[in-house]
Design a protein around this motif. Structure first.
Motif, PDB file in Angstrom:
ATOM      1  N   ALA A 251       0.771   9.102  -6.097  1.00 26.14           N
ATOM      2  CA  ALA A 251       1.098  10.499  -5.802  1.00 26.14           C
ATOM      3  C   ALA A 251       2.047  11.058  -6.864  1.00 26.14           C
ATOM      4  O   ALA A 251       1.890  12.201  -7.303  1.00 26.14           O
ATOM      5  CB  ALA A 251       1.724  10.614  -4.413  1.00 26.14           C
TER       6      ALA A 251
ATOM      7  N   ARG B  75       0.718   4.096  -2.812  1.00 27.73           N
ATOM      8  CA  ARG B  75       0.457   5.507  -2.486  1.00 27.73           C
ATOM      9  C   ARG B  75       1.540   6.407  -3.095  1.00 27.73           C
ATOM     10  O   ARG B  75       1.238   7.474  -3.634  1.00 27.73           O
ATOM     11  CB  ARG B  75       0.374   5.703  -0.983  1.00 27.73           C
ATOM     12  CG  ARG B  75      -0.885   5.159  -0.349  1.00 27.73           C
ATOM     13  CD  ARG B  75      -0.917   5.522   1.149  1.00 27.73           C
ATOM     14  NE  ARG B  75      -1.929   4.838   1.892  1.00 27.73           N
ATOM     15  CZ  ARG B  75      -3.214   5.183   1.971  1.00 27.73           C
ATOM     16  NH1 ARG B  75      -3.641   6.239   1.301  1.00 27.73           N
ATOM     17  NH2 ARG B  75      -4.064   4.500   2.706  1.00 27.73           N
ATOM     18  N   THR B  76       2.789   5.967  -3.002  1.00 25.44           N
ATOM     19  CA  THR B  76       3.883   6.723  -3.609  1.00 25.44           C
ATOM     20  C   THR B  76       3.694   6.800  -5.118  1.00 25.44           C
ATOM     21  O   THR B  76       3.868   7.856  -5.737  1.00 25.44           O
ATOM     22  CB  THR B  76       5.238   6.072  -3.270  1.00 25.44           C
ATOM     23  OG1 THR B  76       5.411   6.066  -1.853  1.00 25.44           O
ATOM     24  CG2 THR B  76       6.391   6.810  -3.926  1.00 25.44           C
TER      25      THR B  76
ATOM     26  N   GLY C  41      -9.964   5.056  -4.035  1.00 28.58           N
ATOM     27  CA  GLY C  41      -9.132   4.415  -5.048  1.00 28.58           C
ATOM     28  C   GLY C  41      -9.943   3.936  -6.237  1.00 28.58           C
ATOM     29  O   GLY C  41      -9.556   4.147  -7.394  1.00 28.58           O
TER      30      GLY C  41
ATOM     31  N   ILE D 147       0.837  -1.204   0.000  1.00 27.18           N
ATOM     32  CA  ILE D 147       0.000   0.000   0.000  1.00 27.18           C
ATOM     33  C   ILE D 147       0.872   1.255   0.000  1.00 27.18           C
ATOM     34  O   ILE D 147       0.592   2.212  -0.724  1.00 27.18           O
ATOM     35  CB  ILE D 147      -0.981  -0.015   1.187  1.00 27.18           C
ATOM     36  CG1 ILE D 147      -2.055  -1.086   0.958  1.00 27.18           C
ATOM     37  CG2 ILE D 147      -1.598   1.358   1.411  1.00 27.18           C
ATOM     38  CD1 ILE D 147      -2.906  -1.392   2.181  1.00 27.18           C
TER      39      ILE D 147
ATOM     40  N   GLY E  29     -10.926   4.581   2.077  1.00 25.96           N
ATOM     41  CA  GLY E  29      -9.775   4.674   1.184  1.00 25.96           C
ATOM     42  C   GLY E  29      -9.971   3.859  -0.078  1.00 25.96           C
ATOM     43  O   GLY E  29      -9.588   4.280  -1.173  1.00 25.96           O
TER      44      GLY E  29
ATOM     45  N   LEU F  32      -4.579  -0.093  -5.534  1.00 28.35           N
ATOM     46  CA  LEU F  32      -4.584   0.571  -4.232  1.00 28.35           C
ATOM     47  C   LEU F  32      -5.934   0.379  -3.549  1.00 28.35           C
ATOM     48  O   LEU F  32      -5.997   0.008  -2.371  1.00 28.35           O
ATOM     49  CB  LEU F  32      -4.263   2.059  -4.394  1.00 28.35           C
ATOM     50  CG  LEU F  32      -4.280   2.884  -3.103  1.00 28.35           C
ATOM     51  CD1 LEU F  32      -3.289   2.349  -2.084  1.00 28.35           C
ATOM     52  CD2 LEU F  32      -4.005   4.351  -3.422  1.00 28.35           C
TER      53      LEU F  32
ATOM     54  N   TRP G 237      -4.599   2.730  -9.419  1.00 23.74           N
ATOM     55  CA  TRP G 237      -5.612   3.144  -8.450  1.00 23.74           C
ATOM     56  C   TRP G 237      -6.486   1.959  -8.032  1.00 23.74           C
ATOM     57  O   TRP G 237      -6.850   1.824  -6.866  1.00 23.74           O
ATOM     58  CB  TRP G 237      -6.472   4.262  -9.031  1.00 23.74           C
ATOM     59  CG  TRP G 237      -5.754   5.560  -9.083  1.00 23.74           C
ATOM     60  CD1 TRP G 237      -5.121   6.109 -10.158  1.00 23.74           C
ATOM     61  CD2 TRP G 237      -5.571   6.475  -8.003  1.00 23.74           C
ATOM     62  NE1 TRP G 237      -4.570   7.314  -9.814  1.00 23.74           N
ATOM     63  CE2 TRP G 237      -4.829   7.570  -8.506  1.00 23.74           C
ATOM     64  CE3 TRP G 237      -5.975   6.491  -6.669  1.00 23.74           C
ATOM     65  CZ2 TRP G 237      -4.473   8.656  -7.713  1.00 23.74           C
ATOM     66  CZ3 TRP G 237      -5.623   7.570  -5.881  1.00 23.74           C
ATOM     67  CH2 TRP G 237      -4.886   8.641  -6.402  1.00 23.74           C
TER      68      TRP G 237
END
Length: 134
Positions: free
Chosen positions: A72, A68-69, A101, A64, A97, A85, A82
């Motif tokens: 971003a 996220r990295t 996503g 995760i 969350g 995630l 997405w």
């Protein structure tokens, strides 16, 4: 680093990772990907694939973090980023969350049926039945 050298390095990395995974050598694949990320911390191929390998070996929190990295740094690269995630967040119990996503995945690719299904499940888990039915 020249573009040609960078492309060759990426091609070699992909071969190394594919070979390691073909023989279920997850830790070896991680070493190759970690090496790439040490040089280029936001490399989308390395982040996406390390997240996949980490998820496969049960290290979902680290997967995760990589996803996220990835999103971003490269928010429009792939609906699949997405979706992955959202899927892992849902598996970890983060329904809000996961909804975000899945929604972002659908914004990038409205035909991604797995994201529609995931969004529906996230909405049902939040007891938002009317939205889930739509």
């Amino acid at each position: 680093m020249s573009t040609e050298r960078k492309d060759r390095g990426q091609w070699i990395l992909k071969l190394q990772v594919a070979a390691a995974l073909m023989f279920n050598r997850y830790r070896l694949a991680l070493r190759f990907l970690d090496g790439r990320l040490a040089v280029s911390p936001q490399d989308p191929y390395a982040l996406a694939n390390r997240a996949h390998v980490l998820a496969q070996i049960g290290e979902k929190d680290r997967a995760i973090a990589d996803l996220r990295t990835l999103v971003a740094a490269h928010p429009t690269r792939s609906a699949g980023d997405w979706f992955n995630l959202g899927y892992l967040l849902e598996a970890q119990g983060d329904v809000g969350g996961s909804e975000a996503g899945f929604r972002q995945a659908l914004a990038l690719d409205p035909k991604l049926d797995r994201a529609w299904y995931g969004l529906g499940l996230a909405l049902v888990r939040q007891e938002r039945y009317d939205e889930a039915a739509a």
